[in-house]
Design a protein around this motif. Structure first.
Motif, PDB file in Angstrom:
ATOM      1  N   GLU A   8       0.824  -1.215   0.000  1.00  0.00           N
ATOM      2  CA  GLU A   8       0.000   0.000   0.000  1.00  0.00           C
ATOM      3  C   GLU A   8       0.857   1.263   0.000  1.00  0.00           C
ATOM      4  N   GLN A   9       1.951   1.246   0.717  1.00  0.00           N
ATOM      5  CA  GLN A   9       2.824   2.416   0.770  1.00  0.00           C
ATOM      6  C   GLN A   9       3.573   2.614  -0.543  1.00  0.00           C
ATOM      7  N   ALA A  10       4.051   1.526  -1.134  1.00  0.00           N
ATOM      8  CA  ALA A  10       4.850   1.615  -2.359  1.00  0.00           C
ATOM      9  C   ALA A  10       3.994   1.910  -3.589  1.00  0.00           C
ATOM     10  N   GLU A  11       2.828   1.273  -3.683  1.00  0.00           N
ATOM     11  CA  GLU A  11       1.976   1.373  -4.878  1.00  0.00           C
ATOM     12  C   GLU A  11       0.504   1.419  -4.465  1.00  0.00           C
ATOM     13  N   PRO A  12       0.034   2.556  -3.936  1.00  0.00           N
ATOM     14  CA  PRO A  12      -1.328   2.598  -3.383  1.00  0.00           C
ATOM     15  C   PRO A  12      -2.437   2.289  -4.387  1.00  0.00           C
ATOM     16  N   GLU A  13      -2.336   2.766  -5.616  1.00  0.00           N
ATOM     17  CA  GLU A  13      -3.401   2.495  -6.601  1.00  0.00           C
ATOM     18  C   GLU A  13      -3.431   1.018  -6.982  1.00  0.00           C
ATOM     19  N   PHE A  14      -2.267   0.437  -7.189  1.00  0.00           N
ATOM     20  CA  PHE A  14      -2.161  -0.987  -7.493  1.00  0.00           C
ATOM     21  C   PHE A  14      -2.711  -1.808  -6.327  1.00  0.00           C
ATOM     22  N   ALA A  15      -2.298  -1.481  -5.117  1.00  0.00           N
ATOM     23  CA  ALA A  15      -2.767  -2.202  -3.931  1.00  0.00           C
ATOM     24  C   ALA A  15      -4.291  -2.125  -3.818  1.00  0.00           C
ATOM     25  N   ALA A  16      -4.869  -0.980  -4.111  1.00  0.00           N
ATOM     26  CA  ALA A  16      -6.325  -0.822  -4.049  1.00  0.00           C
ATOM     27  C   ALA A  16      -7.012  -1.700  -5.085  1.00  0.00           C
ATOM     28  N   ARG A  17      -6.456  -1.791  -6.305  1.00  0.00           N
ATOM     29  CA  ARG A  17      -7.040  -2.656  -7.346  1.00  0.00           C
ATOM     30  C   ARG A  17      -6.987  -4.120  -6.914  1.00  0.00           C
ATOM     31  N   VAL A  18      -5.846  -4.537  -6.403  1.00  0.00           N
ATOM     32  CA  VAL A  18      -5.691  -5.928  -5.971  1.00  0.00           C
ATOM     33  C   VAL A  18      -6.636  -6.235  -4.812  1.00  0.00           C
ATOM     34  N   ARG A  19      -6.672  -5.352  -3.844  1.00  0.00           N
ATOM     35  CA  ARG A  19      -7.529  -5.590  -2.684  1.00  0.00           C
ATOM     36  C   ARG A  19      -8.998  -5.658  -3.086  1.00  0.00           C
ATOM     37  N   SER A  20      -9.434  -4.802  -4.004  1.00  0.00           N
ATOM     38  CA  SER A  20     -10.842  -4.827  -4.409  1.00  0.00           C
ATOM     39  C   SER A  20     -11.192  -6.149  -5.090  1.00  0.00           C
ATOM     40  N   ILE A  21     -10.248  -6.724  -5.825  1.00  0.00           N
ATOM     41  CA  ILE A  21     -10.485  -8.033  -6.447  1.00  0.00           C
ATOM     42  C   ILE A  21     -10.623  -9.107  -5.375  1.00  0.00           C
ATOM     43  N   PHE A  22      -9.723  -9.100  -4.391  1.00  0.00           N
ATOM     44  CA  PHE A  22      -9.817 -10.084  -3.312  1.00  0.00           C
ATOM     45  C   PHE A  22     -11.072  -9.878  -2.469  1.00  0.00           C
ATOM     46  N   GLU A  45     -10.504 -18.220   3.341  1.00  0.00           N
ATOM     47  CA  GLU A  45     -10.958 -16.840   3.459  1.00  0.00           C
ATOM     48  C   GLU A  45      -9.796 -16.034   4.011  1.00  0.00           C
ATOM     49  N   ILE A  46      -9.680 -14.798   3.567  1.00  0.00           N
ATOM     50  CA  ILE A  46      -8.587 -13.935   4.024  1.00  0.00           C
ATOM     51  C   ILE A  46      -9.158 -12.636   4.552  1.00  0.00           C
ATOM     52  N   GLN A  47      -8.291 -11.864   5.189  1.00  0.00           N
ATOM     53  CA  GLN A  47      -8.693 -10.545   5.668  1.00  0.00           C
ATOM     54  C   GLN A  47      -7.493  -9.608   5.586  1.00  0.00           C
ATOM     55  N   PHE A  48      -7.767  -8.379   5.214  1.00  0.00           N
ATOM     56  CA  PHE A  48      -6.771  -7.318   5.286  1.00  0.00           C
ATOM     57  C   PHE A  48      -7.068  -6.560   6.569  1.00  0.00           C
ATOM     58  N   ALA A  49      -6.125  -6.569   7.527  1.00  0.00           N
ATOM     59  CA  ALA A  49      -6.373  -5.932   8.824  1.00  0.00           C
ATOM     60  C   ALA A  49      -5.088  -5.308   9.354  1.00  0.00           C
ATOM     61  N   ASP A  50      -5.171  -4.037   9.697  1.00  0.00           N
ATOM     62  CA  ASP A  50      -4.040  -3.334  10.304  1.00  0.00           C
ATOM     63  C   ASP A  50      -2.756  -3.477   9.491  1.00  0.00           C
ATOM     64  N   LEU A 114      -3.931 -18.513  13.496  1.00  0.00           N
ATOM     65  CA  LEU A 114      -3.929 -17.279  12.721  1.00  0.00           C
ATOM     66  C   LEU A 114      -2.542 -17.081  12.116  1.00  0.00           C
ATOM     67  N   PHE A 115      -2.527 -16.794  10.815  1.00  0.00           N
ATOM     68  CA  PHE A 115      -1.293 -16.551  10.090  1.00  0.00           C
ATOM     69  C   PHE A 115      -1.290 -15.139   9.516  1.00  0.00           C
ATOM     70  N   HIS A 116      -0.125 -14.514   9.481  1.00  0.00           N
ATOM     71  CA  HIS A 116       0.107 -13.287   8.722  1.00  0.00           C
ATOM     72  C   HIS A 116       0.942 -13.659   7.514  1.00  0.00           C
ATOM     73  N   ALA A 117       0.743 -12.943   6.414  1.00  0.00           N
ATOM     74  CA  ALA A 117       1.469 -13.220   5.178  1.00  0.00           C
ATOM     75  C   ALA A 117       2.652 -12.271   5.023  1.00  0.00           C
ATOM     76  N   ASP A 118       3.840 -12.842   4.873  1.00  0.00           N
ATOM     77  CA  ASP A 118       5.018 -12.083   4.475  1.00  0.00           C
ATOM     78  C   ASP A 118       5.099 -12.218   2.959  1.00  0.00           C
ATOM     79  N   LEU A 119       4.945 -11.109   2.248  1.00  0.00           N
ATOM     80  CA  LEU A 119       4.736 -11.137   0.803  1.00  0.00           C
ATOM     81  C   LEU A 119       6.038 -11.115   0.013  1.00  0.00           C
ATOM     82  N   THR A 120       6.066 -11.941  -1.031  1.00  0.00           N
ATOM     83  CA  THR A 120       7.190 -11.935  -1.963  1.00  0.00           C
ATOM     84  C   THR A 120       6.768 -11.457  -3.350  1.00  0.00           C
ATOM     85  N   GLU A 121       5.457 -11.520  -3.638  1.00  0.00           N
ATOM     86  CA  GLU A 121       4.970 -11.075  -4.947  1.00  0.00           C
ATOM     87  C   GLU A 121       3.470 -10.833  -4.895  1.00  0.00           C
ATOM     88  N   VAL A 122       3.038  -9.766  -5.575  1.00  0.00           N
ATOM     89  CA  VAL A 122       1.615  -9.450  -5.728  1.00  0.00           C
ATOM     90  C   VAL A 122       1.382  -9.205  -7.215  1.00  0.00           C
TER      91      VAL A 122
END
Length: 151
Positions: A8-22, A45-50, A114-122
């Motif tokens: 979200e910090q690096a690419e806010p518009e891209f992150a918003a598009r991806v999140r809306s799809i999920f 099922e997933i969740q974007f939180a904090d 409960l798991f958090h995701a450490d991301l390598t690619e979006v």
């Protein structure tokens, strides 16, 4: 590793598009690795939180055992067909890869981990404005957003 907040910090518009799809559909698909190294596909099922991408695993579930043994995963949004006669209106689909990090027990009435995701690619895949070329956008930690078009 990177959190969802980093995307979200690096690419806010891209992150918003991806999140809306999920967020458009409740159920997603996750790929984990079995003990013999072969892939396992499970619903999730997933969740974007904090600023984190989170997901859970019920007690005794194979995906949780897979992730504890080998934390690598690939997550895929629900995939729907482009609208009939208007392919450019397709929102596309999204994929996230990374490593799952166990952070504790699930809160609430459902037990589990409960798991958090450490991301390598979006990745977001869609069509161009004319609807005649595949557009693939992908983000990796420390790299600029890339865009590739294919016929």
């Amino acid at each position: 590793m990177s959190s969802w907040n980093d995307v979200e910090q690096a690419e806010p518009e891209f992150a918003a598009r991806v999140r809306s799809i999920f967020d458009a559909h409740k159920h997603k698909t996750i790929a984990t690795l079995r003990s013999d190294g072969s892939p396992r596909i499970s619903g999730i099922e997933i969740q974007f939180a904090d600023g984190e991408l989170t997901f859970g695993s019920m007690p005794g579930a194979r995906k949780g055992a897979d992730l504890l043994r080998d934390p690598r995963f690939a997550l895929h949004s629900a995939s729907v067909d482009p609208p009939e006669g208007a392919p450019a209106a397709w929102t596309g689909d999204a994929k996230i890869a990374g490593r799952a990090r166990l952070v504790g027990d699930l809160d609430g009435e459902v037990a589990g981990q409960l798991f958090h995701a450490d991301l390598t690619e979006v990745v977001r895949t869609g069509l161009n404005e004319a609807g005649d070329r595949l557009v693939i956008e992908f983000w990796r930690p420390g790299e600029p957003l890339r865009r590739v078009e294919r016929t």
